[in-house]
Design an enzyme around this catalytic site. Structure first.
Site, mmCIF file in Angstrom:
data_model
loop_
_atom_site.group_PDB
_atom_site.id
_atom_site.type_symbol
_atom_site.label_atom_id
_atom_site.label_comp_id
_atom_site.label_asym_id
_atom_site.label_seq_id
_atom_site.Cartn_x
_atom_site.Cartn_y
_atom_site.Cartn_z
ATOM 1 N N GLU A 1 -1.566 -9.007 4.591
ATOM 2 C CA GLU A 1 -1.449 -9.440 5.987
ATOM 3 C C GLU A 1 -2.780 -9.637 6.700
ATOM 4 O O GLU A 1 -2.835 -10.280 7.759
ATOM 5 C CB GLU A 1 -0.584 -8.436 6.780
ATOM 6 C CG GLU A 1 -1.200 -7.061 6.996
ATOM 7 C CD GLU A 1 -0.959 -6.060 5.872
ATOM 8 O OE1 GLU A 1 -0.993 -4.857 6.134
ATOM 9 O OE2 GLU A 1 -0.748 -6.504 4.719
ATOM 10 N N HIS B 1 -3.608 -5.339 0.999
ATOM 11 C CA HIS B 1 -2.981 -5.740 2.261
ATOM 12 C C HIS B 1 -2.976 -7.270 2.383
ATOM 13 O O HIS B 1 -3.992 -7.864 2.756
ATOM 14 C CB HIS B 1 -3.727 -5.126 3.447
ATOM 15 C CG HIS B 1 -3.503 -3.659 3.592
ATOM 16 N ND1 HIS B 1 -2.445 -3.132 4.309
ATOM 17 C CD2 HIS B 1 -4.184 -2.602 3.094
ATOM 18 C CE1 HIS B 1 -2.500 -1.809 4.255
ATOM 19 N NE2 HIS B 1 -3.538 -1.465 3.521
ATOM 20 N N SER C 1 1.702 -1.798 30.780
ATOM 21 C CA SER C 1 0.663 -0.898 30.267
ATOM 22 C C SER C 1 -0.691 -1.597 30.187
ATOM 23 O O SER C 1 -1.731 -0.956 30.147
ATOM 24 C CB SER C 1 1.056 -0.403 28.876
ATOM 25 O OG SER C 1 1.019 -1.484 27.958
ATOM 26 N N GLY C 2 -0.653 -2.922 30.136
ATOM 27 C CA GLY C 2 -1.871 -3.688 29.886
ATOM 28 C C GLY C 2 -1.939 -4.192 28.465
ATOM 29 O O GLY C 2 -2.819 -4.975 28.110
ATOM 30 N N GLY C 3 -0.969 -3.764 27.646
ATOM 31 C CA GLY C 3 -0.911 -4.224 26.259
ATOM 32 C C GLY C 3 -0.135 -5.520 26.128
ATOM 33 O O GLY C 3 0.409 -6.052 27.103
ATOM 34 N N VAL C 4 -0.073 -6.023 24.902
ATOM 35 C CA VAL C 4 0.565 -7.315 24.659
ATOM 36 C C VAL C 4 2.065 -7.278 24.935
ATOM 37 O O VAL C 4 2.615 -8.144 25.610
ATOM 38 C CB VAL C 4 0.316 -7.775 23.201
ATOM 39 C CG1 VAL C 4 1.130 -9.023 22.882
ATOM 40 C CG2 VAL C 4 -1.164 -8.045 22.989
ATOM 41 N N ASP C 5 2.766 -6.254 24.420
ATOM 42 C CA ASP C 5 4.226 -6.234 24.517
ATOM 43 C C ASP C 5 4.716 -6.283 25.959
ATOM 44 O O ASP C 5 5.545 -7.119 26.321
ATOM 45 C CB ASP C 5 4.785 -4.983 23.822
ATOM 46 C CG ASP C 5 4.587 -5.023 22.320
ATOM 47 O OD1 ASP C 5 4.322 -6.113 21.796
ATOM 48 O OD2 ASP C 5 4.694 -3.971 21.682
ATOM 49 N N SER C 6 4.214 -5.384 26.795
ATOM 50 C CA SER C 6 4.695 -5.339 28.179
ATOM 51 C C SER C 6 4.237 -6.559 28.970
ATOM 52 O O SER C 6 4.927 -7.014 29.889
ATOM 53 C CB SER C 6 4.236 -4.047 28.866
ATOM 54 O OG SER C 6 2.826 -3.948 28.884
ATOM 55 N N SER C 7 3.089 -7.111 28.623
ATOM 56 C CA SER C 7 2.613 -8.319 29.307
ATOM 57 C C SER C 7 3.502 -9.514 28.989
ATOM 58 O O SER C 7 3.807 -10.332 29.865
ATOM 59 C CB SER C 7 1.169 -8.627 28.905
ATOM 60 O OG SER C 7 0.300 -7.575 29.287
ATOM 61 N N CYS D 1 0.829 -1.208 0.000
ATOM 62 C CA CYS D 1 0.000 0.000 0.000
ATOM 63 C C CYS D 1 0.870 1.267 0.000
ATOM 64 O O CYS D 1 1.435 1.619 -1.017
ATOM 65 C CB CYS D 1 -0.984 -0.041 1.172
ATOM 66 S SG CYS D 1 -2.400 1.067 0.973
#
Length: 239
Positions: A170, A168, A222-228, A80
């Site tokens: 993906e 896209h 943070s509650g997000g995926v990465d930090s979890s 894109c």
């Protein structure tokens, strides 16, 4: 370890690119579009993917990658916005589309011999989401795919191993998009499907132990995926 680097231009779908490739066994890292060329080289990728994004390549403040990526001699896939960057950089033109195209389209493969379409079915469904379009292709590029509203749905300069798609691959709405991404990694970048999450987790846990040793770690979540995920790995490594 074979690796693909994705330059993120702000698409909401960028992480899906990495996810699809990792699911096919190819390790993939996502980095900001402005990543310094020396840092990209240090990652030793076998190919680069330019993600989509909400901006216009012809805007004054358009997001642009380090010009050094074009001289690495690595295979590149533009998606894109990434396609429009490729078109503009190599001397083609990009203009606002007559209407924003958002939704499903049928991909007509114009060149079935190109490796990026290996085992991709004719007229399979792809997902379009763009407000700009290529008006003129750069010299050395050819059309390899079209749709009803996109005469340049997919283009390639196979001598340079540079490919680009307006849709896209993906997202799940692009029915065979995972095959297209895997084809880019396997047949164009020559990556082997040797990576898996289990081995990656073991390597990272060992790495954390070697760095932390007897020290302590403060981890903010943070509650997000990465930090979890980081928290889970830390807990496994040091308790």
């Amino acid at each position: 370890m074979d690796k693909i680097v994705v330059l993120d231009f702000g698409s909401q779908y960028t992480q899906l690119i990495a996810r699809k490739l990792r699911e096919s066994g190819v390790y993939t890292e996502v980095v900001p579009y402005r990543e310094n060329i020396e840092d990209i080289k240090a990652r030793k990728p076998q190919g680069i993917i330019l993600s989509g994004g909400p901006a216009s390549v012809y805007a004054e403040d358009a997001y642009k990658p380090d010009d050094g990526i074009w001289d690495l001699g690595l295979p590149i896939l533009g998606i894109c916005y990434g396609m429009q960057l490729i078109t503009q950089h190599f001397g083609g033109s990009v203009i606002p589309a007559d209407h924003h195209e958002y939704g499903k389209a049928k991909l007509h493969i114009e060149d079935a011999s190109t490796p990026i379409f290996k085992n991709v079915k004719q007229d399979s469904i792809v997902w379009m989401s763009h407000g700009d379009r290529a008006e003129r292709l750069p010299k050395g590029f050819k059309i390899i795919g079209t749709s009803e509203n996109s005469p340049y749905a997919a283009i390639a300069n196979e001598d340079k191993k540079i490919y680009a798609v307006q849709f896209h691959p993906e997202v799940t709405h692009t029915v065979q998009g995972d095959k297209l991404l895997k084809n880019f990694a396997k047949y164009i970048c020559e990556c082997e499907s040797t990576w898996n999450m289990g081995n990656f987790a073991k390597e990272q846990i060992a790495k954390i132990k070697s760095i932390v040793k007897n020290g302590k770690v403060l981890c903010a979540v943070s509650g997000g995926v990465d930090s979890s995920v980081v928290t889970a790995l830390l807990n496994e490594a040091i308790g």
